[in-house]
Design a protein around this motif. Structure first.
Motif, PDB file in Angstrom:
ATOM      1  N   LEU A  20       0.801  -1.220   0.000  1.00  0.00           N
ATOM      2  CA  LEU A  20       0.000   0.000   0.000  1.00  0.00           C
ATOM      3  C   LEU A  20       0.835   1.273   0.000  1.00  0.00           C
ATOM      4  O   LEU A  20       0.309   2.331   0.265  1.00  0.00           O
ATOM      5  CB  LEU A  20      -0.936   0.011   1.207  1.00  0.00           C
ATOM      6  CG  LEU A  20      -2.023  -1.037   1.172  1.00  0.00           C
ATOM      7  CD1 LEU A  20      -2.906  -0.930   2.401  1.00  0.00           C
ATOM      8  CD2 LEU A  20      -2.871  -0.887  -0.067  1.00  0.00           C
ATOM      9  N   TRP A  23      -0.742   4.348  -1.722  1.00  0.00           N
ATOM     10  CA  TRP A  23      -1.987   5.022  -1.355  1.00  0.00           C
ATOM     11  C   TRP A  23      -1.798   6.510  -1.205  1.00  0.00           C
ATOM     12  O   TRP A  23      -2.665   7.284  -1.560  1.00  0.00           O
ATOM     13  CB  TRP A  23      -2.607   4.422  -0.100  1.00  0.00           C
ATOM     14  CG  TRP A  23      -2.098   4.969   1.187  1.00  0.00           C
ATOM     15  CD1 TRP A  23      -1.013   4.546   1.873  1.00  0.00           C
ATOM     16  CD2 TRP A  23      -2.659   6.041   1.932  1.00  0.00           C
ATOM     17  NE1 TRP A  23      -0.852   5.270   3.003  1.00  0.00           N
ATOM     18  CE2 TRP A  23      -1.846   6.203   3.067  1.00  0.00           C
ATOM     19  CE3 TRP A  23      -3.751   6.878   1.759  1.00  0.00           C
ATOM     20  CZ2 TRP A  23      -2.103   7.173   4.024  1.00  0.00           C
ATOM     21  CZ3 TRP A  23      -3.990   7.844   2.715  1.00  0.00           C
ATOM     22  CH2 TRP A  23      -3.187   7.986   3.826  1.00  0.00           C
ATOM     23  N   LEU A  61      -8.568   2.573   0.059  1.00  0.00           N
ATOM     24  CA  LEU A  61      -7.340   1.860   0.408  1.00  0.00           C
ATOM     25  C   LEU A  61      -7.181   1.769   1.921  1.00  0.00           C
ATOM     26  O   LEU A  61      -6.834   0.722   2.457  1.00  0.00           O
ATOM     27  CB  LEU A  61      -6.123   2.543  -0.209  1.00  0.00           C
ATOM     28  CG  LEU A  61      -5.909   2.288  -1.683  1.00  0.00           C
ATOM     29  CD1 LEU A  61      -4.779   3.151  -2.210  1.00  0.00           C
ATOM     30  CD2 LEU A  61      -5.623   0.828  -1.944  1.00  0.00           C
ATOM     31  N   GLN A  65      -7.476  -1.833   3.908  1.00  0.00           N
ATOM     32  CA  GLN A  65      -6.333  -2.369   4.634  1.00  0.00           C
ATOM     33  C   GLN A  65      -6.738  -2.902   6.004  1.00  0.00           C
ATOM     34  O   GLN A  65      -6.149  -3.836   6.507  1.00  0.00           O
ATOM     35  CB  GLN A  65      -5.238  -1.315   4.797  1.00  0.00           C
ATOM     36  CG  GLN A  65      -3.961  -1.949   5.257  1.00  0.00           C
ATOM     37  CD  GLN A  65      -3.138  -1.071   6.153  1.00  0.00           C
ATOM     38  OE1 GLN A  65      -3.600  -0.059   6.645  1.00  0.00           O
ATOM     39  NE2 GLN A  65      -1.911  -1.468   6.365  1.00  0.00           N
ATOM     40  N   LYS A  72     -11.997  -6.505   2.146  1.00  0.00           N
ATOM     41  CA  LYS A  72     -10.714  -5.980   1.678  1.00  0.00           C
ATOM     42  C   LYS A  72     -10.707  -5.927   0.148  1.00  0.00           C
ATOM     43  O   LYS A  72     -10.392  -4.901  -0.453  1.00  0.00           O
ATOM     44  CB  LYS A  72      -9.585  -6.864   2.201  1.00  0.00           C
ATOM     45  CG  LYS A  72      -8.194  -6.378   1.889  1.00  0.00           C
ATOM     46  CD  LYS A  72      -7.146  -7.323   2.456  1.00  0.00           C
ATOM     47  CE  LYS A  72      -7.136  -7.357   3.941  1.00  0.00           C
ATOM     48  NZ  LYS A  72      -6.295  -6.396   4.617  1.00  0.00           N
ATOM     49  N   TYR A  76     -10.519  -2.568  -2.290  1.00  0.00           N
ATOM     50  CA  TYR A  76      -9.429  -2.419  -3.251  1.00  0.00           C
ATOM     51  C   TYR A  76      -9.972  -2.327  -4.679  1.00  0.00           C
ATOM     52  O   TYR A  76      -9.435  -1.587  -5.498  1.00  0.00           O
ATOM     53  CB  TYR A  76      -8.433  -3.568  -3.138  1.00  0.00           C
ATOM     54  CG  TYR A  76      -7.628  -3.567  -1.855  1.00  0.00           C
ATOM     55  CD1 TYR A  76      -7.494  -2.420  -1.076  1.00  0.00           C
ATOM     56  CD2 TYR A  76      -6.993  -4.712  -1.415  1.00  0.00           C
ATOM     57  CE1 TYR A  76      -6.755  -2.426   0.090  1.00  0.00           C
ATOM     58  CE2 TYR A  76      -6.246  -4.723  -0.250  1.00  0.00           C
ATOM     59  CZ  TYR A  76      -6.130  -3.583   0.510  1.00  0.00           C
ATOM     60  OH  TYR A  76      -5.390  -3.591   1.653  1.00  0.00           O
ATOM     61  N   HIS A  80      -9.490   0.774  -7.204  1.00  0.00           N
ATOM     62  CA  HIS A  80      -8.994   0.570  -8.560  1.00  0.00           C
ATOM     63  C   HIS A  80      -9.875   1.300  -9.568  1.00  0.00           C
ATOM     64  O   HIS A  80      -9.389   1.989 -10.471  1.00  0.00           O
ATOM     65  CB  HIS A  80      -8.941  -0.933  -8.876  1.00  0.00           C
ATOM     66  CG  HIS A  80      -8.258  -1.259 -10.158  1.00  0.00           C
ATOM     67  ND1 HIS A  80      -8.937  -1.318 -11.356  1.00  0.00           N
ATOM     68  CD2 HIS A  80      -6.961  -1.528 -10.435  1.00  0.00           C
ATOM     69  CE1 HIS A  80      -8.087  -1.616 -12.318  1.00  0.00           C
ATOM     70  NE2 HIS A  80      -6.881  -1.748 -11.788  1.00  0.00           N
ATOM     71  N   LEU A 116      -2.964  -1.995  -7.292  1.00  0.00           N
ATOM     72  CA  LEU A 116      -4.336  -2.413  -7.013  1.00  0.00           C
ATOM     73  C   LEU A 116      -4.729  -3.651  -7.816  1.00  0.00           C
ATOM     74  O   LEU A 116      -5.478  -4.501  -7.325  1.00  0.00           O
ATOM     75  CB  LEU A 116      -5.303  -1.256  -7.285  1.00  0.00           C
ATOM     76  CG  LEU A 116      -5.194  -0.112  -6.275  1.00  0.00           C
ATOM     77  CD1 LEU A 116      -5.918   1.119  -6.786  1.00  0.00           C
ATOM     78  CD2 LEU A 116      -5.726  -0.546  -4.927  1.00  0.00           C
ATOM     79  N   LEU A 119      -3.415  -6.518  -5.929  1.00  0.00           N
ATOM     80  CA  LEU A 119      -4.170  -6.752  -4.705  1.00  0.00           C
ATOM     81  C   LEU A 119      -5.508  -7.426  -4.982  1.00  0.00           C
ATOM     82  O   LEU A 119      -6.014  -8.177  -4.147  1.00  0.00           O
ATOM     83  CB  LEU A 119      -4.406  -5.433  -3.965  1.00  0.00           C
ATOM     84  CG  LEU A 119      -3.184  -4.838  -3.264  1.00  0.00           C
ATOM     85  CD1 LEU A 119      -3.488  -3.432  -2.767  1.00  0.00           C
ATOM     86  CD2 LEU A 119      -2.739  -5.726  -2.103  1.00  0.00           C
ATOM     87  N   THR A 120      -6.105  -7.147  -6.142  1.00  0.00           N
ATOM     88  CA  THR A 120      -7.417  -7.709  -6.454  1.00  0.00           C
ATOM     89  C   THR A 120      -7.342  -8.967  -7.313  1.00  0.00           C
ATOM     90  O   THR A 120      -8.353  -9.620  -7.525  1.00  0.00           O
ATOM     91  CB  THR A 120      -8.319  -6.664  -7.149  1.00  0.00           C
ATOM     92  OG1 THR A 120      -7.671  -6.185  -8.325  1.00  0.00           O
ATOM     93  CG2 THR A 120      -8.633  -5.503  -6.228  1.00  0.00           C
TER      94      THR A 120
END
Length: 123
Positions: A20, A23, A61, A65, A72, A76, A80, A116, A119-120
């Motif tokens: 992150l 962010w 974000l 987190q 979560k 995210y 995005h 992002l 993260l996804t």
């Protein structure tokens, strides 16, 4: 206090989390924020949309987190989408000639979108 764990309200820990770090790179807090008033001179609604979407990136974000696994991913994903929205709005403003090329905000947004995406879409 365990330095590797985030605590509610501890914004500094958000930037230490490797995934992150981006962010704080939101255009709402960096180079893009100077563009919003320029865009608003030509299109008040687009400028407001950029401001709201950029704020949404940071807020989602931060919330993601501290969320459980399912939420979560949701936060995210929203971040995005908001980052992509800011990028598109800057493209529109540039295409209309309201701003010059926004290389620095676009570079930051590209990096943030990559973070992002990872993260996804974990491997």
């Amino acid at each position: 206090r365990n330095r590797n764990r985030s605590h509610p309200g501890d914004r500094a820990n958000l930037t230490r989390t490797p995934r992150l770090r981006g962010w704080r790179a939101s255009p709402s807090t960096r180079s893009g924020k100077r563009l919003v008033p320029i865009i608003e001179r030509s299109d008040r609604e687009l400028g407001d949309q950029v401001r709201r979407a950029a704020s949404s990136i940071v807020l989602n974000l931060a919330e993601g987190q501290r969320s459980a696994k399912g939420n979560k991913h949701k936060h995210y994903s929203i971040a995005h989408g908001s980052a992509n929205e800011v990028k598109a709005a800057l493209d529109v403003a540039c295409a209309w000639g309201w701003i010059g090329e926004a290389h620095e905000p676009q570079r930051i947004l590209d990096r943030l979108l990559a973070i992002l995406w990872r993260l996804t879409h974990p491997r």
